[in-house]
Design a protein around this motif. Structure first.
Motif, PDB file in Angstrom:
ATOM      1  N   ILE A  16      39.418  37.614  44.651  1.00 37.04           N
ATOM      2  CA  ILE A  16      39.711  38.985  44.216  1.00 37.04           C
ATOM      3  C   ILE A  16      40.353  39.759  45.364  1.00 37.04           C
ATOM      4  N   LEU A  17      39.802  39.617  46.561  1.00 34.04           N
ATOM      5  CA  LEU A  17      40.338  40.318  47.721  1.00 34.04           C
ATOM      6  C   LEU A  17      41.792  39.936  47.973  1.00 34.04           C
ATOM      7  N   ILE A  66      43.836  37.866  26.750  1.00 30.12           N
ATOM      8  CA  ILE A  66      44.192  36.488  26.391  1.00 30.12           C
ATOM      9  C   ILE A  66      43.582  35.518  27.392  1.00 30.12           C
ATOM     10  N   LEU A  67      43.730  35.820  28.689  1.00 26.44           N
ATOM     11  CA  LEU A  67      43.111  34.955  29.697  1.00 26.44           C
ATOM     12  C   LEU A  67      41.591  34.982  29.584  1.00 26.44           C
ATOM     13  N   LEU A  79      40.958  28.318  34.553  1.00 26.71           N
ATOM     14  CA  LEU A  79      41.861  29.474  34.464  1.00 26.71           C
ATOM     15  C   LEU A  79      42.106  30.094  35.828  1.00 26.71           C
ATOM     16  N   LEU A  80      41.075  30.138  36.663  1.00 23.40           N
ATOM     17  CA  LEU A  80      41.274  30.667  38.013  1.00 23.40           C
ATOM     18  C   LEU A  80      42.197  29.756  38.823  1.00 23.40           C
ATOM     19  N   SER A 115      46.171  38.737  35.977  1.00 20.27           N
ATOM     20  CA  SER A 115      45.074  39.073  35.071  1.00 20.27           C
ATOM     21  C   SER A 115      43.832  38.251  35.365  1.00 20.27           C
ATOM     22  N   SER A 116      43.896  37.411  36.387  1.00 22.59           N
ATOM     23  CA  SER A 116      42.768  36.550  36.749  1.00 22.59           C
ATOM     24  C   SER A 116      41.578  37.341  37.264  1.00 22.59           C
ATOM     25  N   ILE A 117      41.791  38.582  37.644  1.00 20.06           N
ATOM     26  CA  ILE A 117      40.672  39.379  38.146  1.00 20.06           C
ATOM     27  C   ILE A 117      39.629  39.567  37.043  1.00 20.06           C
ATOM     28  N   THR A 118      40.064  39.684  35.803  1.00 25.33           N
ATOM     29  CA  THR A 118      39.095  39.788  34.703  1.00 25.33           C
ATOM     30  C   THR A 118      38.306  38.495  34.551  1.00 25.33           C
TER      31      THR A 118
END
Length: 186
Positions: A16-17, A66-67, A79-80, A115-118
């Motif tokens: 995330i950082l 969607i992700l 996904l990450l 959008s990977s943060i979600t």
């Protein structure tokens, strides 16, 4: 098992950082890059900057749910991993973009993969115990704040000095992250 969860959470926080730091790197370099690719036309550059920022935000708005659904179906980790690879590709495209179309493609990829943060936040929710969930989410948001404030300031200096080469540095960091997440946390 609990130790593995802690390592995974630390890695999620680092992910995330670094994703937030990537936004801080793109922000000061993108206008100069667009100005150069639009052949010095300042009026066109300001319009392009608006379009690039808008498309990034719009694509993130569309692809975050969607992700999220895909990560519910196939798992958070795959996904990450795809997001890390995609962001690495985006940074390479930004560094090598010969024209505005390629820069536009890079921003679309960044919107999808950013959008990977979600997904990372959902991972934090999955592995946290109910007693520690609040503090784990607090750590998640602290990483966002640190990325936007302190680290982005330092990377902005690097981005301003290095220019497009700072994107290659970001790409290496994303691929290193992918490698560690893929092969060390199996």
């Amino acid at each position: 098992m609990a130790k593995e969860k802690n390592y995974a959470l630390v890695f999620i926080y680092i992910t995330i950082l670094i994703d937030i730091i990537g936004i801080g790197i793109v922000a000061p370099v993108l206008p100069t890059l667009i100005l150069k690719l639009s052949k010095g036309d300042l009026s066109a550059t300001t319009q392009y900057i608006g379009w690039f920022i808008s498309i990034y935000a719009f694509i993130q708005f569309i692809f975050a749910p969607i992700l999220g659904s895909l990560s519910d179906r196939y798992g958070r980790r795959p996904l990450l991993l795809w997001s890390l690879l995609g962001l690495g590709i985006d940074y390479i495209i930004l560094a090598m973009a010969p024209n505005l179309i390629w820069l536009f493609v890079g921003r679309i990829i960044a919107g999808v993969m950013g959008s990977s943060i979600t997904t990372a936040t959902a991972y934090v929710a999955d592995v946290s115990t109910p007693e520690k969930k609040e503090s784990e989410f607090w750590n998640d948001k602290c990483c966002c704040g640190a990325g936007l404030n302190y680290w982005s300031c330092n990377w902005r200096c690097i981005g301003t000095i290095w220019g497009k080469d700072s994107f290659l540095c970001c790409s290496r960091i994303e691929y290193y992250q992918f490698y560690v997440w893929r092969f060390c946390f199996t």
